[in-house]
Design an enzyme around this catalytic site. Sequence first.
Site, PDB file in Angstrom:
ATOM      1  N   ASP A 144       5.216  10.310 -19.528  1.00 51.38           N
ATOM      2  CA  ASP A 144       3.845  10.034 -19.108  1.00 51.38           C
ATOM      3  C   ASP A 144       2.903  11.166 -19.479  1.00 51.38           C
ATOM      4  O   ASP A 144       1.692  11.032 -19.329  1.00 51.38           O
ATOM      5  CB  ASP A 144       3.795   9.787 -17.595  1.00 51.38           C
ATOM      6  CG  ASP A 144       3.179   8.441 -17.269  1.00 51.38           C
ATOM      7  OD1 ASP A 144       3.160   7.566 -18.156  1.00 51.38           O
ATOM      8  OD2 ASP A 144       2.708   8.254 -16.134  1.00 51.38           O
ATOM      9  N   LYS A 281       3.766   6.975 -11.223  1.00 49.60           N
ATOM     10  CA  LYS A 281       5.141   6.668 -11.634  1.00 49.60           C
ATOM     11  C   LYS A 281       5.401   5.167 -11.660  1.00 49.60           C
ATOM     12  O   LYS A 281       6.097   4.665 -12.558  1.00 49.60           O
ATOM     13  CB  LYS A 281       6.131   7.355 -10.693  1.00 49.60           C
ATOM     14  CG  LYS A 281       7.595   7.170 -11.086  1.00 49.60           C
ATOM     15  CD  LYS A 281       8.521   7.886 -10.108  1.00 49.60           C
ATOM     16  CE  LYS A 281       9.984   7.639 -10.451  1.00 49.60           C
ATOM     17  NZ  LYS A 281      10.896   8.295  -9.475  1.00 49.60           N
ATOM     18  N   ASP A 305      15.510   9.873 -12.007  1.00 47.67           N
ATOM     19  CA  ASP A 305      14.499  10.909 -12.162  1.00 47.67           C
ATOM     20  C   ASP A 305      14.942  11.885 -13.239  1.00 47.67           C
ATOM     21  O   ASP A 305      16.131  11.989 -13.567  1.00 47.67           O
ATOM     22  CB  ASP A 305      14.288  11.661 -10.839  1.00 47.67           C
ATOM     23  CG  ASP A 305      13.488  10.851  -9.840  1.00 47.67           C
ATOM     24  OD1 ASP A 305      12.857   9.856 -10.257  1.00 47.67           O
ATOM     25  OD2 ASP A 305      13.500  11.205  -8.647  1.00 47.67           O
ATOM     26  N   ASP A 449       8.968   3.283  -4.538  1.00 50.33           N
ATOM     27  CA  ASP A 449      10.330   2.799  -4.346  1.00 50.33           C
ATOM     28  C   ASP A 449      10.489   2.114  -2.990  1.00 50.33           C
ATOM     29  O   ASP A 449      11.068   1.030  -2.887  1.00 50.33           O
ATOM     30  CB  ASP A 449      11.337   3.952  -4.500  1.00 50.33           C
ATOM     31  CG  ASP A 449      10.872   5.228  -3.803  1.00 50.33           C
ATOM     32  OD1 ASP A 449       9.946   5.155  -2.979  1.00 50.33           O
ATOM     33  OD2 ASP A 449      11.437   6.294  -4.094  1.00 50.33           O
TER      34      ASP A 449
END
Length: 740
Positions: A144, A281, A305, A449
């Site tokens: 990103d 994210k 991750d 999440d």
Amino acid sequence: MAINNVASAAAVPPLNTYRVVRRAYFNRLFAPIYFSAVAALFYHHIHTLLPAAVVPTLLLILADFIFALIWLTNQSFRYRPLIRREFVENVEKVSPPADFPAMDVFICTADPFKEPPIATANAALSVLAYDYPPEKLSVYVSDDGGSQLTIFAFMEAAKFAAHWLPFCRRNGVLDRHPEMFFGSCKNLWLWPVGGIKAMYESMKTRAERVVEIGKVPQEYITEEFQREAFSKWTPDSTKHDHPTILQVLMQNNDKDTSGAPLPNLIYLAREKKKGVPHQFKAGAQNALLRVSAMITNSPLILMMDSDYISTDPITVRRILCYFLDPAIRPTLAYVQFPQIYMGLNKQDLYGNECKKWMHAGPHGGDGLDGPSCVGTGVFFARRCFYGSPRELSPIDVPEMNPDRVIEKPLTSQPPMDLINKVGGCHFEAQSKCQWGQKIGFRYGSLIEDYLTSFQMHMDGWKTVWCNPERPAFKGETPCTLVSLLVQIKRWGLGFLEVLYSKYCPLFVGIKNLGFLMGGAYSNWALWPLSSVPFTIYAFLPALALLHGVSIFPKVSADPWFLLYPFLFLAAYGYEMFEFCCLGSNPIKWWNAQRMFMIWCTSSFNFAHFEFWLKTILGRTTTSFGLTSKVNDAEHVRCYERGEFEFGAANPTILVPPTMAAVVSLVALVQGAAVEVGVKGRAWEEIGVQLFLCAFGVVNSFPFYKGMVRGDSLRLPTSTTVMASLFVVVLYAATYFVFKS
């Protein structure tokens, strides 16, 4: 004890078993007793203390109500915790390797200076080396930050993989993370590592060198495909403004040094434009979900991750014990593995194990509809991102259908027209599929999440907690107190965003999932609300003592006093018992409860401040708050010695717990020396307050030590002075409350 064998049919060998943990039955006896004591406490507050001291009692009622609500919802996790076991050896008896489902691995990174590319490359190498058919394995790296430093590290990793993967297979290596293998193997001299280690050191040196100088030197770009890849960056490209960049770094047509095919390795930097929301994210994960659908569309997805590594090469075969089980598969959304951290010191100084939330909670959730997702070390069924188990949500790009099977192998020229479309920053706004609302990872919280798994459970999906004896994944842990508190603040802010939204688990969750499963999700969302009662109990008894006011029953004369030691000792005793049942010890439990008090008075209070600042004024003081994965060597040494390292020149986030430390110590001295010693006041009148102040003093010992140190571990003087001034102001401000 009843053990349940799960098999698809009588003739098929079992793939998994589970059993209910013994302490569940003890808790079912203990919970009604404790609940009765809590009810008696509220009766006492309302009918006895309220007429005498209105404001303090109202604050105590508020604190105890939140404590009771959190305790009540926590019973969901204690109702039916499970322990599971998988029979990996039976997987090939159920399905031959040629019929194994394909799997995509998503690894997200965002900043090469906070998340070193060599560490992210190591994470990728640890999963590229899985004991799984390589033609069925694809690893996607989402950058990103759109950084040339990151893609260069993966170019080097792709070269190294051709040697590393056959080395691991040939020698039966279990720790297939190169840095861990070369750095911690005690009997390294027994392995034929000479050449392979030199290759790794060369790769590591070059990857670290480009980060150090901030660019990729021309002499490092020696191959045509590298020049072609770097040409995709324009002179105007920045971290926040760049086109979609996709590069195939390794594919199944390539061969390793043993002649075996290699897995796919694909780099992606999604398009970004200034002024266009990118959803942090969750947005990066959704871009990966769409782009991977154009290329491989594998039915299984592993989320990792960048600081996470795989430590067991048979992990994918282990999760097949659930995804191949026809009794579970139709409604199985994901299999979640625990977060286990490397480098913890012997006493777990900062409570990084998170036994209560990362272990006890998921075990308990597993006995209901399944655990919440923790964002890493989780294997998803791609289908669960596209509606309920019964109905597929509408999809406006047919190629994204999760049931579509791609027969052709990946080539170096994937369908870029479609990839540019679905990876573009305007795609979601133009799509009618409600990305981030009904499809994909959900938006609306920094902890995507948790919110995503909550909505999946409401859609009818089930989940599984898998906690094998050999850890499947390990991650890095913060080595300084401030870096940990900043991370906890971000989590707290994310939970508050859900708690005060239209998806509030206390209402929506309990309505749709029932009291137990809805209560489990509510307990997570209420986590940051713990700051209210902890802050009240940290300051109110001490301030009352400083003003010479008693706000609790007498120790010896009042039978209602017995409620307080029972509630305190029973709650703390059960927590310690649960900790020890999970393989921990009383010292680690003590450090964990101390750290939770610090979280509540610091991180969660700041999370509340930022949430209401954003809600009321539309302003925010931080962004996503990416946690740095770079640990200073001196900080690591201090952590290993068990020394508190505050890790910042002026850690404002430490002011509230420092205030609590100061006021507890002053109040304890005032109460013991002045109220009892000088004024001759009976200690029974203020015994509860003296105990609470003493408890605060004991838990604040690292802060006192930090105040008097003369070295680099000293608590910043500015923090101590600021905290002391605030205590004086607080004392003056409460004068009329206690004297009225």
